[in-house]
Scaffold this active site. Structure first.
Site, PDB file in Angstrom:
ATOM      1  CB  CYS A 224      -8.442 -11.734 -10.246  1.00  0.00           C
ATOM      2  SG  CYS A 224      -9.429 -11.039  -8.910  1.00  0.00           S
TER       3      CYS A 224
ATOM      4  CE  LYS B 265      -3.972  -2.252   1.954  1.00  0.00           C
ATOM      5  NZ  LYS B 265      -4.871  -2.495   3.057  1.00  0.00           N
TER       6      LYS B 265
END
Lengths: 382, 382
Positions: free
Chosen positions: A80, A16
């Site tokens: 995905c 992140k």
């Protein structure tokens, strides 16, 4: 059709990182792949970019400031599986002679979502009832445990293996091994799935140079060939469905193995879509690495560790390397190539694999039947 | 490589219709294309969906409720050229023998944006200075007028032609002819471009069935073949650029013509990317329909009307049929096929064309150099 070789690989760290833009991450990965291939940007004849949530012309925005323009650039979105589908497109261009050398890259910045599960369409009747991804995989886990006698401890073992491998992977989102007790102590997300059994969201990019030029791909340990790429979509049934097996992955793998002329028994290494710990067990079976219900035994016996017979997710997988949607399928491919080259350092698998498989699946009605599943077979040649 | 034929076409009306969902529009177009081809949904072996702003797995969401699942489904995003790039993907699958019959569709719902120009990346330095699409095309128009002596009246004529053709097209967003005075009286958007010289945003879907099976595509007037599909990206230069010509379109068209074995002189009908009235003049020239600076003469002499020598945008073009991003390139292809079949009714061109061209371009730094341009050559065979 011509052979397709992997000439270069490159990726960013996963994690992140709100400060990194999509453009910066993509450029880092592309530059690294070109450097690994030892070619100039002008040698690239076409580009394929996988991205889900980054907005219009992501590929062009990444390549513009690298001066990689004036060629065909395509953007592919398949949830995905986006990265693996971009690999399929790039490989098809080379196989059919449309291009000799191309770049395929995937990039995603999920930190903009602020955490939590992926945004799903609430027009889907089951999603609207709360069947988001963790809930669905929890149902699958409960059913699988009921049918085959798997225990929470099996799920714990998957998480411990993933974090252990990730600890050895410098680009992984989670680079710290965890104990079984730590996994058991992590908070419950959707019973029986605890936090450490669920993949994180994150940011990252991955790129590969594909080429028809075998010499360009030659390395001392292995020259890696893309032997086949298969894409399928789910049957999207509603009502009663078998939750403890994965028809879509089975079907896609069957096609990929057939096109590559290999069987599941030939597979020596695998990166599969362990979005949740239970997924790893189910996809062992769907990919043919063992019989139905045999997934637990592989984990209990350590067969899928770095030292095992069929190492699975040596990168740390989605659970530990992380899952930056568009980048994931390409990061999987990079891990297999790195292992085939014997260049994986501390996480190098015990035996150099000859046949490797990447597997992505995702998107769709409550996760029970996915919108896109992609299986790629890689082969180490001399 | 095998020949690729157009077996079926289908589209929705274009327009601002907030009540229609992306799924509904896509399904309407797909159903119509299957019906036109006279085939069952089970005859489709793969699907290619073009969409820009609709979110994850648009193609799967459209096809799911039609029961068209369990096959490869890919989503392609390339700004204004998305539809044509999906056609390229579908055609490549057939040409290379991966599939015999596929569906290619595009869908977009721009009414969710609430009007105005398309959202551009404000990280782009020129966009951040206000160089949105209408501003850029206005600059190009002023430069073109300066260099070649074009007048406002030439731009008016383009708008009148577009609205006149659209009035005869039952699926067009604007279905009412306008007079030159009405165009001149419409409000100024970006001098010299008035409202009726700017394409609207809107919603819509378009679908085509492509096949290797010539018999399936056979019609009494014409069997239409996809002779070539070319995709290129701009050079993305900064600083001084020539604004009155379109290098990217020139380059892409050259590739498409060469691959199809035709020359610009063979082109008998054209659907080009008239996002703004000035674009039509510039792209006449870039597509080789006339020399540089010759665009005005084509319009003044009526050469590109339905009765002219080279009808351009018989559908009404972006200016009148409308521009539902992902659907546009496929709607262009459908118009050419309809005209080649002699099935265009009131807007049927005077002479049945043998060679037709579709052209999309868009996305990128201030519109001066686009991220993606696609040119498709279609050929009527016996």
């Amino acid at each position: 059709m011509r052979n397709v070789y992997v000439a270069g690989i490159g990726q960013t760290t996963f994690g992140k990182t709100p400060d990194r833009s999509i453009e910066q991450m993509g450029q880092t990965a592309v530059r690294a792949a070109l450097a690994d291939a030892g070619i100039a940007k002008s040698d690239i004849q076409a580009a394929y970019c996988a991205n889900v949530l980054g907005g219009m012309l992501t590929g062009q925005r990444v390549l513009r400031d690298l001066g990689m323009t004036g060629m065909p650039i395509k953007n592919i979105e398949n949830a995905c599986s986006s990265g693996s589908v971009a690999v399929q497109d790039g490989a098809a261009a080379i196989a059919s002679g449309q291009a000799d050398t191309v770049i395929v890259f995937g990039v995603e910045k999920l930190s903009v979502l602020g955490g939590g599960t992926l945004p799903l369409e609430d027009t889907d009747i089951e999603v609207a009832q709360g069947q988001v991804m963790p809930a669905v995989y929890a149902m699958r886990a409960r059913r699988y445990m009921h049918e085959y006698g798997a225990t929470e401890d099996d799920l714990v073992k998957v998480a411990v293996k993933a974090r252990g491998n990730g600890a050895l992977n410098p680009i992984a989102q989670f680079r710290k091994a965890v104990t079984a007790d730590e996994v058991r102590a992590s908070r419950m997300v959707a019973d029986p799935l605890r936090l450490f059994m669920c993949c994180p969201t994150g940011d990252g990019a991955a790129a590969v140079v594909l080429t028809a030029d075998k010499a360009l791909a030659q390395r001392s340990d292995a020259t890696v060939r893309v032997a086949s790429t298969a894409l399928q979509s789910g049957l999207y049934k509603t009502g009663f469905r078998i939750m403890s097996s994965a028809e879509l992955t089975e079907r896609t793998a069957r096609i990929a193995y057939e096109q590559a002329g290999v069987s599941a028994q030939d597979v020596g290494i695998c990166e599969l879509h362990d979005a949740f710990a239970i997924a790893e067990l189910m996809y062992y079976e769907a990919l043919g690495l063992c019989e139905a219900g045999g997934g637990m035994a592989l984990v209990r016996d350590g067969e899928t560790t770095l030292q095992g017979r069929i190492p699975v997710n040596p990168s740390g997988g989605l659970l530990s390397r992380g899952h930056a949607l568009g980048a994931t399928g390409i990061a999987q491919l990079i891990e297999i190539v790195t292992q085939m080259r014997g260049a994986a350092g501390a996480r190098q698998v015990a035996r150099l694999p000859r046949v490797g498989v990447t597997h992505c699946t995702g998107g769709g009605i409550s996760g029970l039947d996915h919108g896109a599943c992609a299986v790629t077979v890689l082969e180490a040649t001399e």
